[in-house]
Design an enzyme around this catalytic site. Structure first.
Site, PDB file in Angstrom:
ATOM      1  N   CYS A   2      71.319 116.030 -64.432  1.00 58.04           N
ATOM      2  CA  CYS A   2      72.523 116.415 -64.210  1.00 58.04           C
ATOM      3  C   CYS A   2      72.025 116.895 -62.383  1.00 58.04           C
ATOM      4  O   CYS A   2      71.409 117.473 -61.966  1.00 58.04           O
ATOM      5  CB  CYS A   2      72.820 117.612 -65.693  1.00 58.04           C
ATOM      6  SG  CYS A   2      72.471 116.940 -66.858  1.00 58.04           S
ATOM      7  N   ARG A  28      69.632 111.608 -60.537  1.00 57.79           N
ATOM      8  CA  ARG A  28      69.621 112.685 -62.053  1.00 57.79           C
ATOM      9  C   ARG A  28      70.581 112.216 -62.591  1.00 57.79           C
ATOM     10  O   ARG A  28      69.838 113.334 -63.792  1.00 57.79           O
ATOM     11  CB  ARG A  28      69.506 113.998 -60.712  1.00 57.79           C
ATOM     12  CG  ARG A  28      69.320 114.786 -59.487  1.00 57.79           C
ATOM     13  CD  ARG A  28      70.069 115.751 -58.928  1.00 57.79           C
ATOM     14  NE  ARG A  28      69.549 117.228 -60.178  1.00 57.79           N
ATOM     15  CZ  ARG A  28      68.685 118.274 -59.674  1.00 57.79           C
ATOM     16  NH1 ARG A  28      67.985 117.354 -58.757  1.00 57.79           N
ATOM     17  NH2 ARG A  28      68.285 119.453 -60.627  1.00 57.79           N
ATOM     18  N   TRP A  75      73.089 113.998 -66.958  1.00 54.18           N
ATOM     19  CA  TRP A  75      72.273 112.910 -67.871  1.00 54.18           C
ATOM     20  C   TRP A  75      72.075 113.787 -69.722  1.00 54.18           C
ATOM     21  O   TRP A  75      72.328 114.609 -69.514  1.00 54.18           O
ATOM     22  CB  TRP A  75      70.500 113.010 -66.815  1.00 54.18           C
ATOM     23  CG  TRP A  75      69.587 112.462 -68.038  1.00 54.18           C
ATOM     24  CD1 TRP A  75      69.152 111.303 -68.003  1.00 54.18           C
ATOM     25  CD2 TRP A  75      68.637 113.088 -68.738  1.00 54.18           C
ATOM     26  NE1 TRP A  75      68.133 110.545 -68.802  1.00 54.18           N
ATOM     27  CE2 TRP A  75      67.553 111.792 -69.437  1.00 54.18           C
ATOM     28  CE3 TRP A  75      68.460 113.732 -69.895  1.00 54.18           C
ATOM     29  CZ2 TRP A  75      66.752 111.989 -70.213  1.00 54.18           C
ATOM     30  CZ3 TRP A  75      67.572 114.453 -70.439  1.00 54.18           C
ATOM     31  CH2 TRP A  75      66.889 112.917 -70.995  1.00 54.18           C
ATOM     32  N   ASN A 101      74.030 122.628 -66.111  1.00 55.41           N
ATOM     33  CA  ASN A 101      72.943 121.602 -65.575  1.00 55.41           C
ATOM     34  C   ASN A 101      71.247 122.264 -66.197  1.00 55.41           C
ATOM     35  O   ASN A 101      71.520 123.424 -66.322  1.00 55.41           O
ATOM     36  CB  ASN A 101      72.194 121.051 -64.624  1.00 55.41           C
ATOM     37  CG  ASN A 101      70.888 120.877 -64.015  1.00 55.41           C
ATOM     38  OD1 ASN A 101      70.311 119.918 -65.351  1.00 55.41           O
ATOM     39  ND2 ASN A 101      70.097 121.047 -62.943  1.00 55.41           N
ATOM     40  N   GLY A 102      71.134 122.119 -67.500  1.00 57.00           N
ATOM     41  CA  GLY A 102      70.712 122.410 -68.259  1.00 57.00           C
ATOM     42  C   GLY A 102      70.766 122.687 -69.963  1.00 57.00           C
ATOM     43  O   GLY A 102      70.997 122.265 -69.962  1.00 57.00           O
ATOM     44  N   GLU A 478      49.765 104.440 -63.483  1.00 61.86           N
ATOM     45  CA  GLU A 478      50.630 104.136 -62.756  1.00 61.86           C
ATOM     46  C   GLU A 478      51.233 102.805 -62.550  1.00 61.86           C
ATOM     47  O   GLU A 478      52.424 103.000 -62.136  1.00 61.86           O
ATOM     48  CB  GLU A 478      50.246 105.088 -61.649  1.00 61.86           C
ATOM     49  CG  GLU A 478      51.605 104.252 -60.371  1.00 61.86           C
ATOM     50  CD  GLU A 478      52.892 105.359 -60.531  1.00 61.86           C
ATOM     51  OE1 GLU A 478      52.612 106.476 -61.497  1.00 61.86           O
ATOM     52  OE2 GLU A 478      54.036 105.340 -59.854  1.00 61.86           O
ATOM     53  N   LYS A 482      54.896 102.001 -63.541  1.00 61.40           N
ATOM     54  CA  LYS A 482      56.400 101.951 -62.289  1.00 61.40           C
ATOM     55  C   LYS A 482      56.805 100.922 -63.816  1.00 61.40           C
ATOM     56  O   LYS A 482      57.962 100.085 -63.464  1.00 61.40           O
ATOM     57  CB  LYS A 482      55.401 101.368 -61.776  1.00 61.40           C
ATOM     58  CG  LYS A 482      56.336 101.773 -60.130  1.00 61.40           C
ATOM     59  CD  LYS A 482      56.198 103.326 -59.503  1.00 61.40           C
ATOM     60  CE  LYS A 482      56.777 104.055 -61.128  1.00 61.40           C
ATOM     61  NZ  LYS A 482      56.345 105.321 -60.314  1.00 61.40           N
ATOM     62  N   GLU A 485      59.427 101.346 -66.029  1.00 58.34           N
ATOM     63  CA  GLU A 485      60.414 101.842 -66.919  1.00 58.34           C
ATOM     64  C   GLU A 485      61.368 101.316 -65.788  1.00 58.34           C
ATOM     65  O   GLU A 485      62.410 101.216 -66.049  1.00 58.34           O
ATOM     66  CB  GLU A 485      60.056 103.219 -65.918  1.00 58.34           C
ATOM     67  CG  GLU A 485      59.680 102.962 -64.397  1.00 58.34           C
ATOM     68  CD  GLU A 485      59.745 104.310 -63.559  1.00 58.34           C
ATOM     69  OE1 GLU A 485      58.543 104.959 -63.068  1.00 58.34           O
ATOM     70  OE2 GLU A 485      60.206 105.724 -63.528  1.00 58.34           O
ATOM     71  N   HIS A 501      37.628  97.832 -77.304  1.00 54.73           N
ATOM     72  CA  HIS A 501      37.383  98.386 -78.363  1.00 54.73           C
ATOM     73  C   HIS A 501      38.863  98.958 -78.805  1.00 54.73           C
ATOM     74  O   HIS A 501      38.812  99.737 -79.560  1.00 54.73           O
ATOM     75  CB  HIS A 501      37.127 100.308 -77.405  1.00 54.73           C
ATOM     76  CG  HIS A 501      36.029 100.660 -77.222  1.00 54.73           C
ATOM     77  ND1 HIS A 501      34.710 100.611 -77.381  1.00 54.73           N
ATOM     78  CD2 HIS A 501      35.183 100.428 -75.607  1.00 54.73           C
ATOM     79  CE1 HIS A 501      33.523 100.754 -76.702  1.00 54.73           C
ATOM     80  NE2 HIS A 501      34.181 100.349 -75.558  1.00 54.73           N
ATOM     81  N   LYS A 600      66.076 111.272 -62.573  1.00 61.30           N
ATOM     82  CA  LYS A 600      64.967 111.765 -61.442  1.00 61.30           C
ATOM     83  C   LYS A 600      64.568 113.177 -61.775  1.00 61.30           C
ATOM     84  O   LYS A 600      62.443 113.351 -62.072  1.00 61.30           O
ATOM     85  CB  LYS A 600      65.301 111.666 -60.364  1.00 61.30           C
ATOM     86  CG  LYS A 600      64.029 111.722 -59.148  1.00 61.30           C
ATOM     87  CD  LYS A 600      63.958 110.767 -57.962  1.00 61.30           C
ATOM     88  CE  LYS A 600      62.321 110.648 -56.923  1.00 61.30           C
ATOM     89  NZ  LYS A 600      61.657 109.796 -57.756  1.00 61.30           N
TER      90      LYS A 600
HETATM   91  C1  F6R Z   1      58.202 107.869 -62.960  1.00 57.41           C
HETATM   92  C2  F6R Z   1      58.830 109.063 -62.053  1.00 57.41           C
HETATM   93  C3  F6R Z   1      57.870 110.420 -63.611  1.00 57.41           C
HETATM   94  C4  F6R Z   1      57.977 111.404 -62.924  1.00 57.41           C
HETATM   95  C5  F6R Z   1      57.608 112.735 -64.160  1.00 57.41           C
HETATM   96  C6  F6R Z   1      57.101 113.605 -62.975  1.00 57.41           C
HETATM   97  O1  F6R Z   1      58.302 107.096 -61.862  1.00 57.41           O
HETATM   98  O2  F6R Z   1      58.494 109.262 -61.084  1.00 57.41           O
HETATM   99  O3  F6R Z   1      57.325 110.371 -64.440  1.00 57.41           O
HETATM  100  O4  F6R Z   1      56.388 111.344 -61.607  1.00 57.41           O
HETATM  101  O5  F6R Z   1      58.775 113.127 -64.415  1.00 57.41           O
HETATM  102  O6  F6R Z   1      58.318 114.062 -62.087  1.00 57.41           O
HETATM  103  P1  F6R Z   1      57.999 115.216 -61.196  1.00 57.41           P
HETATM  104  O7  F6R Z   1      56.994 114.701 -60.393  1.00 57.41           O
HETATM  105  O8  F6R Z   1      58.807 115.717 -60.248  1.00 57.41           O
HETATM  106  O9  F6R Z   1      57.366 116.679 -61.427  1.00 57.41           O
END
Ligand code: F6R
Length: 604
Positions: A2, A28, A75, A101-102, A478, A482, A485, A501, A600
């Site tokens: 949010c 966000r 969100w 937000n929260g 990672e 990526k 997602e 395994h 994000k």
């Molecule tokens: C994936 C992504 C998330 C963040 C995670 C932690 O592309 O961006 O997995 O890495 O939510 O976020 P931060 O780094 O802001 O604590």
């Protein structure tokens, strides 16, 4: 999650600036959006399920106007993304409008009490209790500022909240465990969940503290702390360029941010190392800082957790005992207290609730955060801060922040090693020199990549697997994160040895496997694993530097990266995998910068 923005000015209409702020905050959360504008006597609210463009269209035909207003991009946590659940929420008479937000933890109880007192609710959200609390305090004769404070005093949980009240040229706001910053402009003042919300209007910002309640008027702002005492929050000038928060001619923020990695890495490393002298100069962490440290716990989530895993390998290679933990698990059962434990939180945003929880639960001698965001919550929670200096990252999928985190953590690992072991790691000059070359190496990967061709060659596969060892394992996880997602395809990462395994049962000719070679020990074993995959018909794409063993015809394709120090090959390999994910998602027509169900900054 949010985003909140507010504009408090005189004369000019607030709506355009609120919409600009919401557009900058859309990363966000993007389920629904809304604004409320104070027009001198009443409050006009417009809100819509969908993105900012849906709201913009609604406003184009019938919009309120006024010089003071609040805005929100959502969100969902409580209730689905509908018009009714979109913020702002109002009181019974529509005189008070609130964005939040929260999470309000005691909303159920508050809602029952307010309902019994005759307040009518229209949404499923926790937020809606706030305007009714303000309404009830106003009805008891409180001033607007006192009514807002009374409402805030009754809510429990995490919140950044902003309210407009009919007839008042002011916005009332508060923060507790959710980010909120004030922007001090010349002809108007602003509030935002983060600085990019209003960066195009002012670069002067004041970071609020937990418990702060602020009253913002066209002429300035006043803050009272959790005890109601008047406090000063200093204003500083941020050096982010508003251009950094635009798409700069790229189709997507993600592609722009992938391309920005050479610059971002340059900033992460510059002035922090002198390879010729073998020296490290980490601002705020002079030699000796880590004397007495016996072990390192790295806590983080998502991509930052993968950076933590990468750093765990780098520290282990430097004889420093280290362990990466998923922050949420660490928060639930932190390891017992022992002398000499350093907890390092890693977070792009500095606002991730799980990571904040881990730091709070930690039984450690010292805590520090490695983050991209100056003034973020984790910088307040931790004893020390080390900035990664990647610049603003808008795409929901983290890209440049990962590279910058790893580069920064690699320098930190070497600093810790020198203090803990008493000497530089044996090949530290070669490592520091490779680190200085890293921006150029990344540039070569981005410019010469065949990632699009590889993505196109495997569009109809059933699943996508990623394998690697040591730092290459972190990169495999990672790469899979990526890919899943932003393409919405099934993707999973494993250690190379883990396949036989169990997961090898999933390998068929329809499951391409991306294999990360570190350019060091372990690559021979990974090649053995690759042969086992090929023997079962699985196509293999190697991501390898010139230092990898001769792959001959053991793999179907190679995405090459420049030969460099083995500690840094993973950063280059990861850039190739970012690009594969990007092109695979683009080909599928996905919402690359705002993938479904995600946001994000995960502040709940
Ligand atoms: C994936 C992504 C998330 C963040 C995670 C932690 O592309 O961006 O997995 O890495 O939510 O976020 P931060 O780094 O802001 O604590």
């Amino acid at each position: 999650m949010c985003g909140i923005v507010a504009r408090i000015g005189e004369g000019d209409d607030a709506v355009d600036e609120l919409l600009a702020g919401l557009t900058n905050l859309e990363y966000r959360g993007y389920d629904s959006a809304g604004i409320a504008v104070q027009n001198g006597c009443g409050v006009g609210v417009r809100k819509r399920a969908g993105g900012i463009d849906d709201l913009r269209n609604a406003l184009a035909t019938d919009g309120p106007s006024g010089s003071v207003g609040i805005g929100h991009t959502r969100w969902s946590t409580h209730g689905p993304p509908t018009d009714a659940n979109a913020h702002p929420h109002t009181d019974c008479d529509g005189d008070v409008a609130v964005v939040h937000n929260g999470i309000i933890e005691n909303y159920d109880e508050l809602r029952r009490t307010l309902s019994k007192a005759g307040h009518a609710f229209e949404s499923d959200t926790d937020t809606e209790v706030i305007p009714h609390l303000i309404e009830s305090a106003l009805a008891d004769g409180a001033s607007p500022a006192a009514a807002f404070r009374a409402a805030v005093d009754r809510i429990e949980g995490s919140y950044a909240v902003a309210a407009v009240i009919g007839g008042r040229e002011a916005v009332y706001a508060a923060r507790n465990d959710s980010p909120l910053v004030v922007g001090e402009g010349e002809s108007a003042q602003y509030l935002g969940s983060d600085v990019p919300a209003f960066l195009e209007f002012t670069e002067r910002v004041a970071y609020l503290e937990d418990g702060d309640v602020v009253r913002v008027t066209p002429g300035g702002f006043t803050v009272t702390d959790a005890d109601g005492e008047r406090v000063q929050r200093t204003t500083e000038t941020v050096d982010w360029d508003p251009q950094d928060t635009g798409k700069g001619g790229y189709d997507h923020y993600m592609l722009k941010e992938i391309n920005e990695q050479p610059t971002a890495l340059g900033r992460s490393v510059s002035g922090r190392t002198d390879p010729d002298a073998g020296a490290i100069d980490l601002d705020g962490f002079p030699p000796g800082t880590f004397e007495g440290i016996e072990r390192v716990h790295l806590v983080a989530m998502g991509t930052s957790y993968h950076a933590a895993m990468y750093a765990e390998s780098l520290l282990a290679r430097r004889d420093v005992p280290a362990r990466a933990f998923m922050a949420s698990e660490y928060a639930m059962s932190p390891p017992p207290e022992e002398d000499g434990t350093l907890v390092i939180a890693i977070s792009q945003s500095g606002e991730t609730a799980d990571t904040i929880g881990a730091v709070r639960a930690a039984r450690a001698e010292r805590t520090m955060v490695v983050t991209n965001v100056v003034g973020s919550s984790l910088t307040r929670e931790c004893d020390d801060t080390l900035l990664v200096r990647a610049g603003p990252e808008i795409g929901v999928a983290a890209t440049k922040s990962f590279s910058s985190q790893v580069a920064t953590l690699s320098l930190l690992a070497e600093r810790i090693r020198r203090d803990v072991v008493g000497s530089p790691s044996p090949d530290s000059r070669a490592f520091l020199s490779a680190l200085s070359d890293l921006p150029d190496h990344v540039r070569r990967v981005v410019e010469g990549t065949a990632a699009e061709e590889v993505a196109d060659a495997f569009t109809d596969s059933e699943a996508y697997f990623f394998i690697g060892r040591g730092p290459g394992h972190a990169v495999a996880l990672e790469g899979a994160l990526k890919f899943k997602e932003i393409t919405y395809e099934h993707a999973e990462g494993f250690t190379a040895a883990e396949l036989k395994h169990g997961p090898l049962a999933l390998v068929t000719e329809d499951t391409p496997v991306f294999a990360v070679f570190n350019g060091s020990e372990g690559d021979t074993e990974t090649l053995g694993n690759v042969k086992e995959i090929r023997a079962r018909g699985g196509p293999v794409i190697a991501v390898a530097s010139g230092d990898a063993p001769d792959l001959g015809d053991a793999v179907d394709r190679v995405l090459p990266v420049p030969a460099t120090h083995p500690d840094l090959v993973g950063v280059l390999a990861n850039v190739q995998l970012q690009l594969v994910a990007y092109h695979a998602a683009k080909r599928r027509g996905r919402s690359i910068d705002k993938p479904r169900n995600l946001a994000k900054s995960v502040t709940v």
